[in-house]
Design an enzyme around this catalytic site. Structure first.
Site, PDB file in Angstrom:
ATOM      1  N   SER A   1      52.608  46.496  40.201  1.00  0.00           N
ATOM      2  CA  SER A   1      51.489  46.390  40.999  1.00  0.00           C
ATOM      3  C   SER A   1      51.880  45.814  42.299  1.00  0.00           C
ATOM      4  O   SER A   1      51.182  46.207  43.248  1.00  0.00           O
ATOM      5  CB  SER A   1      50.271  45.576  40.178  1.00  0.00           C
ATOM      6  OG  SER A   1      49.734  46.609  39.167  1.00  0.00           O
TER       7      SER A   1
ATOM      8  N   HIS B   1      42.872  41.062  39.311  1.00  0.00           N
ATOM      9  CA  HIS B   1      43.685  42.065  39.656  1.00  0.00           C
ATOM     10  C   HIS B   1      43.460  42.638  41.008  1.00  0.00           C
ATOM     11  O   HIS B   1      44.341  42.521  42.104  1.00  0.00           O
ATOM     12  CB  HIS B   1      43.911  43.167  38.672  1.00  0.00           C
ATOM     13  CG  HIS B   1      45.308  43.856  38.874  1.00  0.00           C
ATOM     14  ND1 HIS B   1      45.416  45.102  39.533  1.00  0.00           N
ATOM     15  CD2 HIS B   1      46.470  43.866  38.176  1.00  0.00           C
ATOM     16  CE1 HIS B   1      46.552  45.431  39.735  1.00  0.00           C
ATOM     17  NE2 HIS B   1      47.173  44.901  38.611  1.00  0.00           N
TER      18      HIS B   1
ATOM     19  N   ASP C   1      40.926  49.862  42.283  1.00  0.00           N
ATOM     20  CA  ASP C   1      41.467  48.799  41.466  1.00  0.00           C
ATOM     21  C   ASP C   1      40.160  48.284  40.592  1.00  0.00           C
ATOM     22  O   ASP C   1      39.216  49.131  40.481  1.00  0.00           O
ATOM     23  CB  ASP C   1      42.200  47.672  42.440  1.00  0.00           C
ATOM     24  CG  ASP C   1      43.291  47.011  41.373  1.00  0.00           C
ATOM     25  OD1 ASP C   1      42.884  46.313  40.263  1.00  0.00           O
ATOM     26  OD2 ASP C   1      44.393  47.065  41.644  1.00  0.00           O
TER      27      ASP C   1
END
Length: 452
Positions: A266, A98, A60
């Site tokens: 996600s 994120h 990520d």
């Protein structure tokens, strides 16, 4: 993707028709982690399924290991970005963070400030940062996803979680899964790992094929809400494997003291990866193949054939841990990849130098570009190829051309992977605003204390 939306699992309707008592799920009062009640997660933890002994590689934006709720849960990883490092810096340019958000969904320890708990709190996250859109080093030497998958495999990851994806175009891309990625995934599964990736958030935009979710052997994950209904944004695919909680999902931001609520595949991917960690910690002697088979055998809304919206069904971590499942239960995710894994393990299958266009690989070998195409019905139906030699008909000369188009197709962002870091941004400091993908963010963080 909406402001408060989030990875919701189809869990409300999954409890075998028996209503469960309210269990005071963790999370902010307005955004509880509802899947904890659906699966009665505290009882799973009490029964010894906490993720212990399982390392989840998270590919990520990187993870801020200094967020208090994550301290001690984040191992030293690596960073394929320009500056390098150990993966414990989140390169997301937005406060949402994120990579940090996904790690918190999996392994966070709750504090009085937000009470956000990871589903598998005793698992370890191995952060692997790769250049992505929306980060401070999006170009950094091009695409590194295949390298990241191999690195994760070689450094002890049992589960490889990828809450990201890039669209594929059959008019430009000869195969749906890039050759280097498929080879890396085959390598990882051959070493015993489980690979999980998000399906994409383009359910209302035509649901284009996305890699790595389309690659053979990958658990592709869509999103459902607390009522078990698939989210409108969740991409529909013939290759979709499962759906999981992906709506109204609270998570921690990359800046300590910040939390957000959002939605996306996600989050559903992070929940699925953590659920797999729970199951594996309960059954540490099972293989990766058997863990995946157990997850699939205990799905809610389970079907024999993939549904484009739900896959084979909705994950239920409670049933996956508690149910009796035969050791030889079917695994339709790994089955199409089995011939390739077996071939890769034979000494004679080391890849030779690239052959001339049109040349066939030696008998019993496979070369880059030979994985079956997901554009065809062979992969949709999940039937493994019986004759590996037939796959050698794919011309190797295409490989170099396709690779260049893979980046060029991104226009001004050539060299960047179109990531769900961009599409899955699920939250934004108040006042709310839309990001480059049109998603709304919603900040759960309390206002600062007044001065004095």
């Amino acid at each position: 993707m909406r402001a408060r939306g989030s990875v919701a699992c189809v869990l409300a309707a999954l409890v075998v028709g028996i209503a469960q008592p309210a269990l005071a799920a963790p999370g902010p009062p307005a955004d509880p982690e509802w899947w904890f009640d659906t699966w009665n997660v505290p009882s799973l933890w009490d029964g010894g399924a906490r993720g212990q002994g399982v390392t989840i590689a998270e590919i990520d934006t990187g993870v801020n290991a200094h967020v208090p709720e994550l301290v001690g849960r984040i191992a030293r990883g690596t960073d394929f970005g320009a500056a390098g490092g150990d993966g414990r810096t989140d390169h997301d340019v937005k406060p949402f963070g994120h990579g940090t958000a996904m790690a918190s969904i999996m392994v966070a320890r709750p504090t009085s400030r937000f009470n956000i708990a990871g589903l598998a709190p005793d698992a370890k996250v191995l952060p692997i940062a790769v250049p992505l859109r929306g980060t401070n080093d999006p170009r950094a030497g091009g695409d590194h996803l295949a390298d990241a998958i191999r690195w994760a495999t070689d450094h002890g990851a049992k589960i490889i979680s990828m809450s990201l994806g890039g669209s594929r175009d059959p008019s430009h891309d000869k195969v749906p899964c890039p050759d280097d990625e498929q080879a890396a995934i085959t390598y990882a599964i051959g070493k015993g790992a489980i690979v999980v990736a998000s399906a994409g958030n383009a359910g209302q935009k035509g649901s284009p094929v996305e890699e790595p979710g389309v690659c053979l052997g990958v658990i592709s994950v869509g999103a459902v809400n607390s009522k078990g209904v698939v989210a409108a944004f969740s991409s529909r695919h013939k290759y979709l494997t499962v759906t999981a909680p992906g709506v109204n999902i609270p998570s921690l931001g990359r800046i300590p003291g910040h939390a957000f609520s959002g939605e996306g595949t996600s989050q559903a991917t992070a929940v699925t990866s953590a659920a797999l960690a729970l199951v594996w910690s309960k059954f540490p002697k099972l293989t990766g193949r058997q863990i995946v088979a157990r997850l699939l055998a205990t799905l809610d809304r389970r079907t024999a054939k993939r549904d484009p919206a739900y896959g084979f069904g909705v994950i239920n971590a409670g049933r996956a841990v508690r149910s009796a499942v035969p050791a030889d239960a079917a695994n339709p995710v790994f089955a199409p990849l089995d011939p390739f894994v077996a071939a890769a393990k034979r000494p004679s299958t080391h890849l030779p130098p690239p052959a001339a266009a049109g040349a066939k690989a030696p008998p019993g070998q496979f070369t880059v570009g030979q994985m079956p195409s997901a554009w065809s019905s062979r992969v949709w139906s999940g039937i493994a190829m019986a004759v590996l030699g037939a796959l050698a008909l794919v011309m190797l000369a295409i490989v170099g051309i396709r690779r260049s188009r893979r980046f060029a197709a991104l226009g001004p962002d050539a060299g960047r992977r179109p990531s769900q870091v961009r599409r899955d941004r699920d939250a934004v400091p108040i006042p709310t605003y839309r990001d480059e993908a049109g998603l709304i963010w919603h900040d759960l963080s309390p206002p600062p204390d007044p001065p004095g």
